[in-house]
Structures are given as C-alpha cells and as structure tokens.
Design a protein around this motif. Structure first.
Motif, PDB file in Angstrom:
ATOM      1  N   LEU A 182       3.409 -11.199  -4.207  1.00 56.82           N
ATOM      2  CA  LEU A 182       4.023 -10.287  -5.395  1.00 56.82           C
ATOM      3  C   LEU A 182       4.704 -10.653  -6.873  1.00 56.82           C
ATOM      4  CD1 LEU A 182       5.307  -6.815  -5.080  1.00 56.82           C
ATOM      5  CD2 LEU A 182       7.190  -7.712  -4.081  1.00 56.82           C
ATOM      6  N   ASP A 183       5.326 -11.561  -6.932  1.00 57.46           N
ATOM      7  CA  ASP A 183       5.245 -11.433  -8.215  1.00 57.46           C
ATOM      8  C   ASP A 183       4.847 -11.851  -9.626  1.00 57.46           C
ATOM      9  OD1 ASP A 183       8.531 -11.805  -7.464  1.00 57.46           O
ATOM     10  OD2 ASP A 183       8.440 -13.581  -6.640  1.00 57.46           O
ATOM     11  N   ALA A 184       3.736 -12.518  -8.763  1.00 58.20           N
ATOM     12  CA  ALA A 184       2.206 -12.524  -9.365  1.00 58.20           C
ATOM     13  C   ALA A 184       1.992 -11.292 -10.015  1.00 58.20           C
ATOM     14  CB  ALA A 184       1.585 -13.361  -8.640  1.00 58.20           C
ATOM     15  N   ALA A 185       1.535 -10.863  -8.574  1.00 56.89           N
ATOM     16  CA  ALA A 185       1.295  -9.314  -9.375  1.00 56.89           C
ATOM     17  C   ALA A 185       1.928  -8.252  -9.767  1.00 56.89           C
ATOM     18  CB  ALA A 185       1.144  -8.225  -7.952  1.00 56.89           C
ATOM     19  N   LEU A 186       3.251  -8.313  -9.816  1.00 56.59           N
ATOM     20  CA  LEU A 186       4.364  -7.567 -10.880  1.00 56.59           C
ATOM     21  C   LEU A 186       3.220  -8.042 -12.130  1.00 56.59           C
ATOM     22  CD1 LEU A 186       7.521  -7.617  -8.875  1.00 56.59           C
ATOM     23  CD2 LEU A 186       6.338  -5.384  -9.674  1.00 56.59           C
ATOM     24  N   GLY A 187       3.339  -9.599 -12.644  1.00 53.26           N
ATOM     25  CA  GLY A 187       3.596  -9.775 -13.167  1.00 53.26           C
ATOM     26  C   GLY A 187       2.276  -9.416 -14.638  1.00 53.26           C
ATOM     27  N   ASP A 188       1.330  -8.410 -13.774  1.00 50.75           N
ATOM     28  CA  ASP A 188      -0.268  -8.060 -13.835  1.00 50.75           C
ATOM     29  C   ASP A 188      -0.120  -6.119 -14.090  1.00 50.75           C
ATOM     30  OD1 ASP A 188      -2.092 -10.102 -13.383  1.00 50.75           O
ATOM     31  OD2 ASP A 188      -2.453  -9.169 -11.412  1.00 50.75           O
ATOM     32  N   TYR A 189       0.837  -6.297 -12.658  1.00 51.52           N
ATOM     33  CA  TYR A 189       1.003  -4.295 -13.148  1.00 51.52           C
ATOM     34  C   TYR A 189       2.187  -3.449 -14.507  1.00 51.52           C
ATOM     35  CZ  TYR A 189      -2.339  -3.415 -10.093  1.00 51.52           C
ATOM     36  OH  TYR A 189      -3.386  -3.654  -8.377  1.00 51.52           O
ATOM     37  N   GLN A 190       3.303  -4.463 -13.920  1.00 52.61           N
ATOM     38  CA  GLN A 190       3.618  -4.526 -14.692  1.00 52.61           C
ATOM     39  C   GLN A 190       4.057  -5.005 -16.024  1.00 52.61           C
ATOM     40  OE1 GLN A 190       7.968  -5.995 -13.532  1.00 52.61           O
ATOM     41  NE2 GLN A 190       8.951  -5.685 -14.634  1.00 52.61           N
TER      42      GLN A 190
END
Length: 293
Positions: free
Chosen positions: A16-24
């Motif tokens: 989730l943290d890595a995905a937030l780095g992508d989307y956010q």
C-alpha cells in the motif's frame, strides 16, 4: 449526481505505501483516508478474508466525487492481466496524455501501451499501464464527444475514472443484464483491432474485438469487451477481493427498485445505503444509493 455514475474504483496492491507513492506522488491524486477494511464492509463484498486489510482512498485534485480505493493484499502468482473475466481496466480522464510516459519514469507503473490514437475511435487518445497489483489503468485524453455519449475533459492533470472496462464471454448477454437489472442504456457498439487483447491472447493484429458501451443517457459507464474463449476466471482466494481491478462503485437511485440478488444485507456507510452484487462476468459492483442522511 445521477443513477449509474461511477463514484469509486477499487484496486488491490501488494504494498500500500508503495502504491500511494505511485498514485499520490506520481499521478498527483489527493489522499482522503487511510484505515482497515471493516468486517461489515468485507462481508458486504462477499470477501470476508479482506477484513482487516489496510486501505487508502484518493481523489483527484479537481475535487470530482470519484474515489480510487487501494486495498492491500498479495498478488496471486498466476494472475496475468487482460486474460481473465471481470473488471479489466479503469479509464481515467487526463490532460496531456503524451507527456505522461516521461512523468511516470521511476514509478511503479509499467507502461504497456504508449499514447496513440485508435483507428475507428477518434474521440480520445489513450495509453495503458499496469500498477504494482497488475491493475490496468488507461490514461485517456478526450478529444471530442462520441455520437452517442459525452466524454469528460479533465479538470486536473489526472482527474477521475469515467469508464470501467469489463471482460466478458458474451457482450450481448452482459449488456442485457446491465440494461434489465441496473436500468442502464445500451449505447454505441464498435468493432476494432484491439491491440491489448490481441497481444495478451497471441492473436493476429487484424483480429477484431466487439465492444459495446453501457451508459445512462449520454453518460458512459461500462465498456463491455467480448473476450476470446481462452479467457479464464480470475485466480485467487475466493474469500478475498479479485486481483488487480477488483470492484467498481456506482450510484443508484433506489436499491429497492433493482432486481438484483445482494451478496449480503444492506448496510449504511456514511449515511447512505450500500450493497454489493456480482455481475454476469463475476465482477463485483458496489451500489450506493443517492440521497441518504
């Protein structure tokens, strides 16, 4: 706010943290909320194993009321995008689509289809990419409306999900289900050389895919793609959300008026009655009633 409008799209991701780095961080979406999936919500989806999973919701900086929800769960080792039935992709309206490949360098997104116009569909220019959960995302710059639908121009560099793509073995039967059960309208139908599908199934470039648009009035909602016979059910534990493009959230006028078997009894979230159903290709559709308290 209107019946059938897309107000949410859920993807599963292993980090989730890595995905937030992508989307956010890379796409510029705004973080709205973080938390864990409640037991009641997981049961309403028919996926009790998702209870306790970490999630985050994001919204475009334009303020458009459509949320992207990321739910953390492992990716099945045998999950291959664009080869299974169910939600196949989410289309997001953006500005300057040709500039996005360079902007996404160093992110977790894998570019699988560079921006290009599609012959026979002059209404937009799209690119395709995969996220860390192997979710398929189309970034789509609108050029003009289609003869049967109005396509939204982005009000921020990356705006909202405005079309969701469904892979099904029978487009006609699927369209009839959405018409009769969800009271949507059958819009335009097209036959195109669909590069993503042809590549995924090893078909010749000239192979034609039939697709149809489900909409409400002139608002596009679901693109229904007829997949080859080699397509399969999406792999993964039955008690968890589907891998990748997992669930779509739609607004509806009146849940009681729809002829739909609910996965679980209605629940109230944020003052609105909510329920989830399975569509004809096994897709999860979360329905949120207009109005509320």
């Amino acid at each position: 706010m209107s019946h059938g409008r897309i107000i949410g799209a859920t993807v599963t991701t292993p980090d989730l943290d890595a995905a937030l780095g992508d989307y956010q961080g890379h796409l510029g979406l705004r973080l709205v909320e973080r938390g864990t999936v409640s037991e009641a919500l997981a049961n309403s989806w028919g996926t009790p194993g998702s209870a306790g999973s970490a999630y985050a919701t994001l919204q475009p900086v334009s303020g458009h009321p459509c949320l992207l929800r990321l739910v953390e769960q492992p990716v099945p080792a045998d999950f291959v995008p664009v080869r299974t039935y169910g939600w196949a992709a989410y289309e997001i309206t953006v500005q300057d689509v040709f500039g996005w490949p360079a902007k996404l360098a160093g992110s977790g997104f894998d570019l699988v289809g560079p921006p290009r116009a599609i012959e026979g569909l002059p209404y937009f220019v799209a690119m395709q990419m995969l996220g860390r959960g192997r979710e398929m995302i189309y970034l789509n710059e609108v050029a003009c409306d289609t003869p049967t639908s109005d396509l939204p121009r982005a009000a921020s560099p990356v705006d909202h999900v405005f079309i969701v793509i469904l892979a099904t073995p029978d487009a006609d039967a699927t369209c009839a289900w959405y018409r009769d059960r969800l009271r949507l309208d059958i819009g335009g139908t097209y036959e195109i050389e669909y590069t993503m599908i042809n590549h995924a199934f090893g078909l010749p470039p000239s192979h034609i895919t039939r697709l149809a648009m489900m909409q409400k009035g002139r608002m596009p909602i679901v693109e229904v793609d007829t997949y080859p016979d080699a397509a399969t059910v999406r792999p993964g534990p039955a008690d968890r959300l589907p891998a990748g493009n997992a669930l779509v959230t739609l607004e509806v006028d009146d849940l009681d008026a729809l002829d739909l078997p609910l996965i679980a009894p209605l629940l109230v979230l944020g003052g609105k009655r909510t329920a989830t159903v399975r569509g004809p290709a096994g897709e999860l559709i979360e329905l949120v009633e207009l109005g509320g308290t």
